[in-house]
Write a protein that holds these residues in place. Structure first.
Motif, mmCIF file in Angstrom:
data_model
loop_
_atom_site.group_PDB
_atom_site.id
_atom_site.type_symbol
_atom_site.label_atom_id
_atom_site.label_comp_id
_atom_site.label_asym_id
_atom_site.label_seq_id
_atom_site.Cartn_x
_atom_site.Cartn_y
_atom_site.Cartn_z
ATOM 1 N N VAL A 71 0.869 -1.177 0.000
ATOM 2 C CA VAL A 71 0.000 0.000 0.000
ATOM 3 C C VAL A 71 0.902 1.221 0.000
ATOM 4 N N GLN A 72 0.667 2.126 -0.947
ATOM 5 C CA GLN A 72 1.492 3.327 -1.065
ATOM 6 C C GLN A 72 0.613 4.550 -1.248
ATOM 7 N N TRP A 73 1.041 5.661 -0.672
ATOM 8 C CA TRP A 73 0.393 6.949 -0.880
ATOM 9 C C TRP A 73 0.909 7.550 -2.181
ATOM 10 N N LEU A 74 -0.013 8.053 -3.008
ATOM 11 C CA LEU A 74 0.360 8.746 -4.236
ATOM 12 C C LEU A 74 -0.245 10.145 -4.223
ATOM 13 N N PRO A 75 0.585 11.184 -4.274
ATOM 14 C CA PRO A 75 0.030 12.532 -4.390
ATOM 15 C C PRO A 75 -0.600 12.704 -5.774
ATOM 16 N N ALA A 76 -1.503 13.637 -5.886
ATOM 17 C CA ALA A 76 -2.170 13.910 -7.165
ATOM 18 C C ALA A 76 -1.128 14.102 -8.257
ATOM 19 N N GLN A 77 -1.412 13.538 -9.432
ATOM 20 C CA GLN A 77 -0.457 13.638 -10.533
ATOM 21 C C GLN A 77 -1.094 13.283 -11.867
ATOM 22 N N ASP A 78 -0.495 13.812 -12.924
ATOM 23 C CA ASP A 78 -0.790 13.411 -14.291
ATOM 24 C C ASP A 78 0.371 12.525 -14.716
ATOM 25 N N HIS A 79 0.091 11.404 -15.360
ATOM 26 C CA HIS A 79 1.176 10.532 -15.791
ATOM 27 C C HIS A 79 0.740 9.607 -16.925
ATOM 28 N N VAL A 80 1.747 8.949 -17.488
ATOM 29 C CA VAL A 80 1.571 7.868 -18.451
ATOM 30 C C VAL A 80 2.280 6.664 -17.860
ATOM 31 N N GLY A 81 1.637 5.494 -17.893
ATOM 32 C CA GLY A 81 2.245 4.271 -17.390
ATOM 33 C C GLY A 81 2.492 3.285 -18.515
ATOM 34 N N HIS A 82 3.551 2.499 -18.370
ATOM 35 C CA HIS A 82 3.903 1.498 -19.381
ATOM 36 C C HIS A 82 4.346 0.241 -18.651
ATOM 37 N N ASN A 83 3.673 -0.883 -18.909
ATOM 38 C CA ASN A 83 4.055 -2.168 -18.316
ATOM 39 C C ASN A 83 5.262 -2.682 -19.096
ATOM 40 N N VAL A 84 6.446 -2.591 -18.492
ATOM 41 C CA VAL A 84 7.683 -3.001 -19.155
ATOM 42 C C VAL A 84 8.169 -4.358 -18.661
ATOM 43 N N GLY A 85 7.383 -4.999 -17.815
ATOM 44 C CA GLY A 85 7.769 -6.291 -17.262
ATOM 45 C C GLY A 85 7.206 -7.458 -18.042
ATOM 46 N N THR A 86 7.191 -8.611 -17.371
ATOM 47 C CA THR A 86 6.713 -9.846 -17.985
ATOM 48 C C THR A 86 5.457 -10.374 -17.300
ATOM 49 N N THR A 87 4.890 -9.582 -16.385
ATOM 50 C CA THR A 87 3.704 -10.020 -15.649
ATOM 51 C C THR A 87 2.575 -9.009 -15.811
ATOM 52 N N ASP A 88 1.355 -9.482 -15.636
ATOM 53 C CA ASP A 88 0.190 -8.604 -15.660
ATOM 54 C C ASP A 88 0.199 -7.681 -14.450
ATOM 55 N N THR A 89 -0.377 -6.509 -14.618
ATOM 56 C CA THR A 89 -0.554 -5.554 -13.532
ATOM 57 C C THR A 89 -1.972 -5.677 -12.998
ATOM 58 N N HIS A 90 -2.099 -5.683 -11.660
ATOM 59 C CA HIS A 90 -3.416 -5.644 -11.017
ATOM 60 C C HIS A 90 -3.291 -4.754 -9.791
ATOM 61 N N VAL A 91 -4.029 -3.640 -9.798
ATOM 62 C CA VAL A 91 -3.887 -2.610 -8.775
ATOM 63 C C VAL A 91 -5.270 -2.046 -8.434
ATOM 64 N N LEU A 92 -5.419 -1.600 -7.190
ATOM 65 C CA LEU A 92 -6.570 -0.791 -6.779
ATOM 66 C C LEU A 92 -6.074 0.586 -6.434
ATOM 67 N N PHE A 93 -6.802 1.617 -6.871
ATOM 68 C CA PHE A 93 -6.529 3.007 -6.480
ATOM 69 C C PHE A 93 -7.713 3.493 -5.657
ATOM 70 N N VAL A 94 -7.456 3.969 -4.475
ATOM 71 C CA VAL A 94 -8.486 4.568 -3.635
ATOM 72 C C VAL A 94 -8.244 6.072 -3.693
ATOM 73 N N GLU A 95 -9.026 6.752 -4.537
ATOM 74 C CA GLU A 95 -8.849 8.194 -4.758
ATOM 75 C C GLU A 95 -9.723 8.982 -3.798
ATOM 76 N N LEU A 96 -9.094 9.931 -3.116
ATOM 77 C CA LEU A 96 -9.825 10.806 -2.202
ATOM 78 C C LEU A 96 -10.473 11.922 -3.002
ATOM 79 N N LYS A 97 -11.654 12.314 -2.582
ATOM 80 C CA LYS A 97 -12.342 13.408 -3.271
ATOM 81 C C LYS A 97 -12.181 14.688 -2.482
#
Length: 97
Positions: A71-97
């Motif tokens: 579990v990691q805190w992420l400050p607000a941000q604009d980004h582009v993500g790229h899966n550069v590995g050999t495994t599938d990504t599975h993530v939950l984001f809990v965004e505060l309003k």
């Protein structure tokens, strides 16, 4: 143009819960997948799989290896993500309003 990830990459992000305080997004991809530029508000990221990404924020790209069950805190941000590995990504984001 909207930068909401459910609109920029609706095939990868799904809203699985939302109320007046939070929105929970589920994200899944496969190796080689690259997102469009999008925005996340302040959020918690819960990793459900091991994966390797490159994240581009403000023109700077950096590697981001992540382990499952973190579990990691992420400050607000604009980004582009790229899966550069050999495994599938599975993530939950809990965004505060």
């Amino acid at each position: 143009m909207s930068q909401d990830p459910t609109e920029t990459d609706g095939d990868l992000y799904a809203t699985i819960f939302e109320n007046e305080k939070v929105r929970v997004l589920e994200y899944r991809d496969t190796p080689g997948t690259r997102t469009h530029k999008h925005h996340h508000g302040d959020s918690l990221m819960v990793t459900l799989s091991d994966f390797q990404r490159e994240i581009t924020v403000a023109g700077s790209t950096r590697p981001v290896p992540l382990a499952a069950n973190q579990v990691q805190w992420l400050p607000a941000q604009d980004h582009v993500g790229h899966n550069v590995g050999t495994t599938d990504t599975h993530v939950l984001f809990v965004e505060l309003k």
